[in-house]
Design a protein around this motif. Structure first.
Motif, PDB file in Angstrom:
ATOM      1  N   GLN A  12      -5.572 -25.014   0.722  1.00  0.00           N
ATOM      2  CA  GLN A  12      -6.888 -24.641   0.203  1.00  0.00           C
ATOM      3  C   GLN A  12      -6.783 -23.213  -0.332  1.00  0.00           C
ATOM      4  O   GLN A  12      -6.386 -22.305   0.402  1.00  0.00           O
ATOM      5  CB  GLN A  12      -7.939 -24.700   1.320  1.00  0.00           C
ATOM      6  N   PRO A  13      -7.104 -23.022  -1.633  1.00  0.00           N
ATOM      7  CA  PRO A  13      -6.987 -21.675  -2.207  1.00  0.00           C
ATOM      8  C   PRO A  13      -7.896 -20.670  -1.503  1.00  0.00           C
ATOM      9  O   PRO A  13      -8.976 -21.025  -1.036  1.00  0.00           O
ATOM     10  CB  PRO A  13      -7.428 -21.856  -3.660  1.00  0.00           C
ATOM     11  N   GLU A  14      -7.430 -19.431  -1.448  1.00  0.00           N
ATOM     12  CA  GLU A  14      -8.229 -18.351  -0.842  1.00  0.00           C
ATOM     13  C   GLU A  14      -9.609 -18.261  -1.488  1.00  0.00           C
ATOM     14  O   GLU A  14     -10.596 -18.022  -0.810  1.00  0.00           O
ATOM     15  CB  GLU A  14      -7.508 -17.009  -0.980  1.00  0.00           C
ATOM     16  N   SER A  15      -9.661 -18.468  -2.804  1.00  0.00           N
ATOM     17  CA  SER A  15     -10.942 -18.351  -3.521  1.00  0.00           C
ATOM     18  C   SER A  15     -11.957 -19.369  -2.990  1.00  0.00           C
ATOM     19  O   SER A  15     -13.142 -19.075  -2.885  1.00  0.00           O
ATOM     20  CB  SER A  15     -10.742 -18.541  -5.023  1.00  0.00           C
ATOM     21  N   LYS A  19     -15.533 -18.548  -1.193  1.00  0.00           N
ATOM     22  CA  LYS A  19     -16.777 -19.070  -1.768  1.00  0.00           C
ATOM     23  C   LYS A  19     -17.590 -19.854  -0.744  1.00  0.00           C
ATOM     24  O   LYS A  19     -18.652 -20.347  -1.051  1.00  0.00           O
ATOM     25  CB  LYS A  19     -16.469 -20.014  -2.942  1.00  0.00           C
ATOM     26  N   GLY A  20     -17.035 -20.013   0.446  1.00  0.00           N
ATOM     27  CA  GLY A  20     -17.753 -20.766   1.463  1.00  0.00           C
ATOM     28  C   GLY A  20     -17.552 -22.264   1.334  1.00  0.00           C
ATOM     29  O   GLY A  20     -18.347 -23.050   1.831  1.00  0.00           O
ATOM     30  N   ASN A  21     -16.481 -22.680   0.655  1.00  0.00           N
ATOM     31  CA  ASN A  21     -16.198 -24.110   0.527  1.00  0.00           C
ATOM     32  C   ASN A  21     -15.507 -24.651   1.768  1.00  0.00           C
ATOM     33  O   ASN A  21     -14.882 -25.688   1.729  1.00  0.00           O
ATOM     34  CB  ASN A  21     -15.323 -24.376  -0.704  1.00  0.00           C
ATOM     35  N   ASP A  22     -15.609 -23.917   2.863  1.00  0.00           N
ATOM     36  CA  ASP A  22     -14.987 -24.367   4.102  1.00  0.00           C
ATOM     37  C   ASP A  22     -15.658 -25.622   4.644  1.00  0.00           C
ATOM     38  O   ASP A  22     -15.080 -26.321   5.463  1.00  0.00           O
ATOM     39  CB  ASP A  22     -15.019 -23.263   5.160  1.00  0.00           C
ATOM     40  N   THR A  23     -16.889 -25.915   4.194  1.00  0.00           N
ATOM     41  CA  THR A  23     -17.562 -27.121   4.684  1.00  0.00           C
ATOM     42  C   THR A  23     -16.787 -28.361   4.255  1.00  0.00           C
ATOM     43  O   THR A  23     -16.674 -29.313   5.020  1.00  0.00           O
ATOM     44  CB  THR A  23     -19.014 -27.206   4.170  1.00  0.00           C
ATOM     45  N   LYS A  24     -16.232 -28.336   3.055  1.00  0.00           N
ATOM     46  CA  LYS A  24     -15.417 -29.456   2.579  1.00  0.00           C
ATOM     47  C   LYS A  24     -14.210 -29.628   3.494  1.00  0.00           C
ATOM     48  O   LYS A  24     -13.894 -30.735   3.931  1.00  0.00           O
ATOM     49  CB  LYS A  24     -14.973 -29.200   1.141  1.00  0.00           C
ATOM     50  N   ALA A  25     -13.523 -28.515   3.783  1.00  0.00           N
ATOM     51  CA  ALA A  25     -12.345 -28.555   4.661  1.00  0.00           C
ATOM     52  C   ALA A  25     -12.744 -29.038   6.056  1.00  0.00           C
ATOM     53  O   ALA A  25     -12.035 -29.835   6.662  1.00  0.00           O
ATOM     54  CB  ALA A  25     -11.694 -27.182   4.736  1.00  0.00           C
ATOM     55  N   ALA A  26     -13.896 -28.581   6.546  1.00  0.00           N
ATOM     56  CA  ALA A  26     -14.351 -28.992   7.875  1.00  0.00           C
ATOM     57  C   ALA A  26     -14.637 -30.490   7.920  1.00  0.00           C
ATOM     58  O   ALA A  26     -14.276 -31.174   8.881  1.00  0.00           O
ATOM     59  CB  ALA A  26     -15.593 -28.198   8.272  1.00  0.00           C
ATOM     60  N   LYS A  27     -15.271 -31.020   6.863  1.00  0.00           N
ATOM     61  CA  LYS A  27     -15.548 -32.465   6.803  1.00  0.00           C
ATOM     62  C   LYS A  27     -14.248 -33.258   6.783  1.00  0.00           C
ATOM     63  O   LYS A  27     -14.110 -34.277   7.449  1.00  0.00           O
ATOM     64  CB  LYS A  27     -16.362 -32.811   5.548  1.00  0.00           C
TER      65      LYS A  27
END
Length: 136
Positions: A12-15, A19-27
């Motif tokens: 997962q890129p640092e950007s 940007k708070g796209n950690d929800t995708k990673a968490a799902k």
């Protein structure tokens, strides 16, 4: 490729993290846990390592760290999945509301020898070709 425990290499890129796209990673991680699939988070610094090493395959050792250009897209590489489990995994991601991850691959006898960055570049090319076909 010998059967063994299913595993996903996930970059997962640092950007995205910023940007708070950690929800995708968490799902996605919730789906992996539910399905009993190991995840290995890959950092930018590891993009110069071979897919075989990162996937824990026998006969692959850590390489001298090679600096690769920044990778700005997510990359998902799956190891030891049967076709049925692969379909189940991708369907579960969709059901969990995980947006499409464009750059996906499975570990093969060929690409396990490649650096992850080289596999990433190949996936980008394939994705561009597929996108052009879909537009026609």
């Amino acid at each position: 490729m010998a059967a063994g425990k299913e595993m996903v290499l996930y970059y997962q890129p640092e950007s995205d993290k910023q940007k708070g796209n950690d929800t995708k990673a968490a799902k996605m991680k919730a789906v992996l846990v539910r399905m009993g699939i190991r995840i290995k988070n890959i950092s930018q610094e590891q993009m110069g390592q071979t897919v075989g090493y990162l996937a824990g395959l026998e006969g692959f050792e850590e390489q001298e760290a090679e600096v690769c250009p920044p990778v700005k897209e997510e990359v998902l590489v799956m190891k030891n999945f049967s076709n049925a489990r692969l379909d189940e995994f991708l369907m579960s991601l969709r059901r969990a509301g995980v947006e499409r991850i464009a750059l996906k691959a499975v570990v093969t006898d060929t690409n396990c020898k490649w650096k992850l960055y080289d596999l990433y570049q190949e996936l980008v090319k394939e994705h561009e070709v597929m996108s052009k076909r879909e537009q026609k």
